[in-house]
Design a protein around this motif. Structure first.
Motif, mmCIF file in Angstrom:
data_model
loop_
_atom_site.group_PDB
_atom_site.id
_atom_site.type_symbol
_atom_site.label_atom_id
_atom_site.label_comp_id
_atom_site.label_asym_id
_atom_site.label_seq_id
_atom_site.Cartn_x
_atom_site.Cartn_y
_atom_site.Cartn_z
ATOM 1 N N ARG A 130 7.669 7.070 -2.752
ATOM 2 C CA ARG A 130 7.632 5.820 -1.981
ATOM 3 C C ARG A 130 8.845 4.985 -2.356
ATOM 4 N NH1 ARG A 130 1.338 4.340 -3.037
ATOM 5 N NH2 ARG A 130 0.471 6.174 -2.008
ATOM 6 N N ASP A 157 0.886 0.558 -9.293
ATOM 7 C CA ASP A 157 0.068 0.536 -8.068
ATOM 8 C C ASP A 157 -0.010 1.922 -7.431
ATOM 9 O OD1 ASP A 157 -0.320 -2.195 -8.432
ATOM 10 O OD2 ASP A 157 1.163 -2.781 -6.933
ATOM 11 N N TYR A 158 1.098 2.627 -7.421
ATOM 12 C CA TYR A 158 1.157 3.988 -6.889
ATOM 13 C C TYR A 158 0.213 4.901 -7.670
ATOM 14 C CZ TYR A 158 3.274 8.658 -6.176
ATOM 15 O OH TYR A 158 3.496 9.971 -5.918
ATOM 16 N N VAL A 160 -2.448 4.200 -9.512
ATOM 17 C CA VAL A 160 -3.890 3.927 -9.366
ATOM 18 C C VAL A 160 -4.376 4.161 -7.936
ATOM 19 C CG1 VAL A 160 -3.998 2.412 -11.368
ATOM 20 C CG2 VAL A 160 -3.572 1.425 -9.116
ATOM 21 N N SER A 161 -3.450 4.287 -6.990
ATOM 22 C CA SER A 161 -3.856 4.552 -5.614
ATOM 23 C C SER A 161 -3.820 6.036 -5.281
ATOM 24 C CB SER A 161 -2.959 3.796 -4.628
ATOM 25 O OG SER A 161 -1.664 4.355 -4.607
ATOM 26 N N GLU A 162 -3.226 6.849 -6.151
ATOM 27 C CA GLU A 162 -3.098 8.283 -5.909
ATOM 28 C C GLU A 162 -4.447 8.977 -6.030
ATOM 29 O OE1 GLU A 162 -0.086 10.700 -5.424
ATOM 30 O OE2 GLU A 162 -0.153 8.838 -4.320
ATOM 31 N N GLU A 163 -4.660 9.922 -5.135
ATOM 32 C CA GLU A 163 -5.850 10.762 -5.217
ATOM 33 C C GLU A 163 -5.652 11.754 -6.353
ATOM 34 O OE1 GLU A 163 -8.624 10.848 -3.151
ATOM 35 O OE2 GLU A 163 -7.899 9.028 -2.197
#
Length: 165
Positions: A130, A157-158, A160-163
């Motif tokens: 990103r 943020d990336y 904690v948002s990753e699957e």
């Protein structure tokens, strides 16, 4: 600002060690400040593999495999270049993730299309990168400090948002 950077770096460290993942950085305009924040946290050697300060285009091309054509077509201060820097750092250091920056911190060097204070940040894993554009000139040191802190915030943020895989 260092306190804020260190606090985020500590959170990143805990998560990446827990996941068994690794990180590297490829920095241009931030000059190693992101790596310094990461390595300021004791125990960072458990996940942080290294950094390259790729200040000159030749270094970006040679060490990080940023395409000469990419720089010529989009400019060194571009989304495309920082994405290639992330992918190059992951390859160079053998890491799961990387953070990269390229920009015009000032006071000189800006153009009409890329004014001083324009800094591109990229972060992520190869194929899952990103990018974010910072704009606004507050002076060289504040521009660099902001970009380094923002890089760590965005990377957190990336993460904690990753699957999970």
């Amino acid at each position: 600002m260092i306190g804020h950077e260190t606090m985020i770096a500590e959170k990143i460290q805990r998560l990446l060690i827990q996941q068994g993942r690794t990180l590297s950085t490829a920095e241009s305009c931030t000059g190693g400040r992101i790596a310094a924040a990461v390595t300021a946290v004791p125990g960072s050697s458990a996940y942080f593999q290294g950094s390259v300060v790729a200040y000159q285009n030749k270094v970006k091309e040679t060490l990080l495999n940023v395409g000469h054509d990419t720089i010529a077509r989009f400019d060194v201060v571009s989304r495309e270049v920082v994405i290639e820097m992330v992918e190059g750092a992951c390859r160079l250091f053998g890491t799961d993730y990387a953070i990269a920056t390229s920009g015009c911190a000032g006071p000189g060097g800006g153009t009409e299309s890329i004014p001083v204070g324009t800094i591109w940040i990229a972060f992520g894993a190869p194929g899952k990168v990103r990018a974010f554009k910072c704009e606004g000139d507050n002076g060289r040191v504040p521009n660099v400090e902001f970009a380094a802190a923002k890089s760590l915030e965005l990377f957190w943020d990336y993460l904690v948002s990753e699957e999970p895989d």
